[in-house]
Design a protein around this motif. Structure first.
Motif, PDB file in Angstrom:
ATOM      1  N   THR A  44       0.810  -1.209   0.000  1.00 10.33           N
ATOM      2  CA  THR A  44       0.000   0.000   0.000  1.00 10.33           C
ATOM      3  C   THR A  44       0.849   1.267   0.000  1.00 10.33           C
ATOM      4  OG1 THR A  44      -1.681  -1.223   1.244  1.00 10.33           O
ATOM      5  CG2 THR A  44      -1.906   1.167   1.159  1.00 10.33           C
ATOM      6  N   SER A  45       1.923   1.293   0.787  1.00  9.23           N
ATOM      7  CA  SER A  45       2.780   2.486   0.859  1.00  9.23           C
ATOM      8  C   SER A  45       3.703   2.609  -0.343  1.00  9.23           C
ATOM      9  CB  SER A  45       3.632   2.429   2.132  1.00  9.23           C
ATOM     10  OG  SER A  45       4.668   1.472   1.997  1.00  9.23           O
ATOM     11  N   ARG A  46       3.808   1.552  -1.110  1.00  6.55           N
ATOM     12  CA  ARG A  46       4.731   1.444  -2.251  1.00  6.55           C
ATOM     13  C   ARG A  46       6.175   1.289  -1.808  1.00  6.55           C
ATOM     14  NH1 ARG A  46       1.912  -0.179  -6.182  1.00  6.55           N
ATOM     15  NH2 ARG A  46       3.478   0.527  -7.666  1.00  6.55           N
ATOM     16  N   ASN A  47       6.418   1.188  -0.513  1.00  7.09           N
ATOM     17  CA  ASN A  47       7.782   0.983  -0.026  1.00  7.09           C
ATOM     18  C   ASN A  47       8.133  -0.492   0.128  1.00  7.09           C
ATOM     19  OD1 ASN A  47       8.594   3.691   0.219  1.00  7.09           O
ATOM     20  ND2 ASN A  47       7.506   3.900   2.165  1.00  7.09           N
ATOM     21  N   GLY A  48       7.133  -1.343   0.284  1.00  6.94           N
ATOM     22  CA  GLY A  48       7.375  -2.765   0.479  1.00  6.94           C
ATOM     23  C   GLY A  48       7.071  -3.570  -0.774  1.00  6.94           C
ATOM     24  N   VAL A  73      15.460  -4.090  -0.411  1.00  8.72           N
ATOM     25  CA  VAL A  73      14.070  -4.432  -0.718  1.00  8.72           C
ATOM     26  C   VAL A  73      13.378  -4.816   0.588  1.00  8.72           C
ATOM     27  CG1 VAL A  73      12.528  -5.981  -1.979  1.00  8.72           C
ATOM     28  CG2 VAL A  73      14.654  -5.197  -3.042  1.00  8.72           C
ATOM     29  N   HIS A  74      12.282  -4.138   0.905  1.00 10.25           N
ATOM     30  CA  HIS A  74      11.538  -4.401   2.132  1.00 10.25           C
ATOM     31  C   HIS A  74      10.512  -5.502   1.850  1.00 10.25           C
ATOM     32  CE1 HIS A  74      13.522  -0.805   3.462  1.00 10.25           C
ATOM     33  NE2 HIS A  74      12.911  -0.085   2.533  1.00 10.25           N
ATOM     34  N   LEU A  75      10.751  -6.669   2.413  1.00  6.94           N
ATOM     35  CA  LEU A  75       9.986  -7.865   2.079  1.00  6.94           C
ATOM     36  C   LEU A  75       8.776  -8.010   2.992  1.00  6.94           C
ATOM     37  CD1 LEU A  75      12.963 -10.347   1.597  1.00  6.94           C
ATOM     38  CD2 LEU A  75      11.671  -9.145  -0.182  1.00  6.94           C
ATOM     39  N   VAL A  76       7.599  -8.170   2.378  1.00  6.34           N
ATOM     40  CA  VAL A  76       6.344  -8.341   3.098  1.00  6.34           C
ATOM     41  C   VAL A  76       5.526  -9.432   2.400  1.00  6.34           C
ATOM     42  CG1 VAL A  76       6.288  -5.987   4.001  1.00  6.34           C
ATOM     43  CG2 VAL A  76       5.309  -6.456   1.742  1.00  6.34           C
ATOM     44  N   THR A 206       4.534  -2.645   4.857  1.00  6.18           N
ATOM     45  CA  THR A 206       5.273  -1.549   5.472  1.00  6.18           C
ATOM     46  C   THR A 206       4.290  -0.485   5.962  1.00  6.18           C
ATOM     47  OG1 THR A 206       5.575  -0.525   3.294  1.00  6.18           O
ATOM     48  CG2 THR A 206       7.359  -1.916   4.119  1.00  6.18           C
ATOM     49  N   ALA A 207       4.737   0.316   6.941  1.00  7.18           N
ATOM     50  CA  ALA A 207       3.893   1.338   7.544  1.00  7.18           C
ATOM     51  C   ALA A 207       3.516   2.411   6.519  1.00  7.18           C
ATOM     52  CB  ALA A 207       4.602   1.960   8.732  1.00  7.18           C
ATOM     53  N   LEU A 208       2.458   3.148   6.841  1.00  6.49           N
ATOM     54  CA  LEU A 208       1.898   4.117   5.895  1.00  6.49           C
ATOM     55  C   LEU A 208       2.317   5.550   6.183  1.00  6.49           C
ATOM     56  CD1 LEU A 208      -1.750   2.746   5.614  1.00  6.49           C
ATOM     57  CD2 LEU A 208       0.274   2.130   4.275  1.00  6.49           C
TER      58      LEU A 208
END
Length: 237
Positions: A44-48, A73-76, A206-208
Motif C-alpha cells: 500500500t505504501s509502495r515501499n514494500g 528491498v523491504h519484504l512483506v 510496510t507502515a503508511l
C-alpha cells in the motif's frame, strides 16, 4: 484451534499448520488451501514488496511471516486463505473469521488483515481487524459501504507482542470485533455494512507514514491457527 460449528455459524475453513512449509515453498506447497499476493507486487505504501516465498513459512505448527530488508528491498507478504465462497474470488457474503496471532514490535511494518471486496471496488466497503503498526496498538476499522473514506474505528489498548485471538463477525445487521473474547466494538448501521462478497487477506506490509523501514528492522509475525465460518442466515433476514 476451534473445531466444528458454533451457534449460527458453519465452519468452512481451518488450518492448525500441522504440515511444515519451508521458506521458498509458500504458497505453492499448499495451493488448495492458500494463495498470496503475487511476488513483486508493491504494498500500500509502495515501499514494500510482496514476496510470499521469501517471507512465509510453517514450522512447529506456526505460520511465520518474517518481514525484513534484503538488498534494499523491504519484504512483506499477504497470504489469502482459500475459503471457496460464492464470490468471484471465493469470498463470502457475511462470515466469521478468527485467528490467533502475535508479532514482534518491528518498526516500519504493520498488519492490516482485512476483508476486501471480490469486486475490487472499494465502494463496496472494507473490514480491517487486526490492524496497526507492529510497534503500536491493535485496532479495528469498518470502511463504510458507499463512502469508504469514512470509517468506524475502535482501539484496543493492546500491543502485538503478546498472543491474541481476533474475531470478526459480519452479518447483515452488525459487524462485531472481539479481541481475546471481549467485545472491542460493534457497528449496527445496515446502511454502511458491506453486503457484497469479500475475501480474507492477511495483509502484512510496510507502515503508511511515508518513511521506509530501517535496513536493520526485522521481525516475525506468527499465526497459531486460523478458521472461518459461513453465516447460517435465519429466514427472517
Amino acid at each position: 484451534m476451534p473445531v466444528g460449528d458454533v451457534p449460527g455459524w458453519r465452519q468452512i475453513f481451518k488450518d492448525d499448520f500441522t504440515s511444515d512449509v519451508p521458506l521458498g515453498q509458500f504458497p505453492a506447497a499448499q495451493p488448495w488451501k492458500w494463495s498470496a499476493y503475487d511476488e513483486g507486487w508493491r504494498d500500500t505504501s509502495r515501499n514494500g514488496t510482496y514476496s510470499p516465498a521469501r517471507v512465509v513459512s510453517v514450522k512447529n505448527s506456526i505460520m511465520d511471516l518474517y518481514v525484513r530488508t534484503e538488498q534494499n528491498v523491504h519484504l512483506v507478504a499477504a497470504p489469502l486463505p482459500r475459503i471457496y465462497g460464492p464470490g468471484t474470488q471465493g469470498g463470502l457474503i457475511y462470515g466469521r473469521y478468527a485467528v490467533r496471532f502475535r508479532a514482534d514490535p518491528t518498526p516500519g511494518f504493520k498488519m492490516a488483515w482485512l476483508l476486501w471486496p471480490d469486486s475490487e471496488k472499494w465502494t463496496d466497503g472494507e473490514i480491517d481487524f487486526p490492524e496497526g503498526e507492529l510497534t503500536g496498538e491493535i485496532e479495528a476499522f469498518l470502511h463504510h459501504k458507499g463512502a469508504p473514506t469514512t470509517q468506524e474505528a475502535f482501539k484496543s489498548g493492546s500491543g502485538f507482542n503478546e498472543w491474541h485471538t481476533a474475531v470478526i463477525e459480519w452479518t447483515p445487521t452488525e459487524v462485531r470485533f472481539l479481541l481475546d473474547g471481549k467485545l472491542l466494538g460493534v457497528v449496527t448501521d445496515r446502511n454502511i455494512i458491506p453486503d457484497h462478497p469479500m475475501h480474507w487477506v492477511l495483509q502484512t506490509e510496510t507502515a503508511l507514514d511515508g518513511r521506509r523501514p530501517a535496513s536493520q528492522a526485522k521481525g516475525h509475525i506468527q499465526i497459531d491457527w486460523i478458521t472461518a465460518y459461513s453465516l447460517e442466515i435465519p429466514s427472517n433476514f
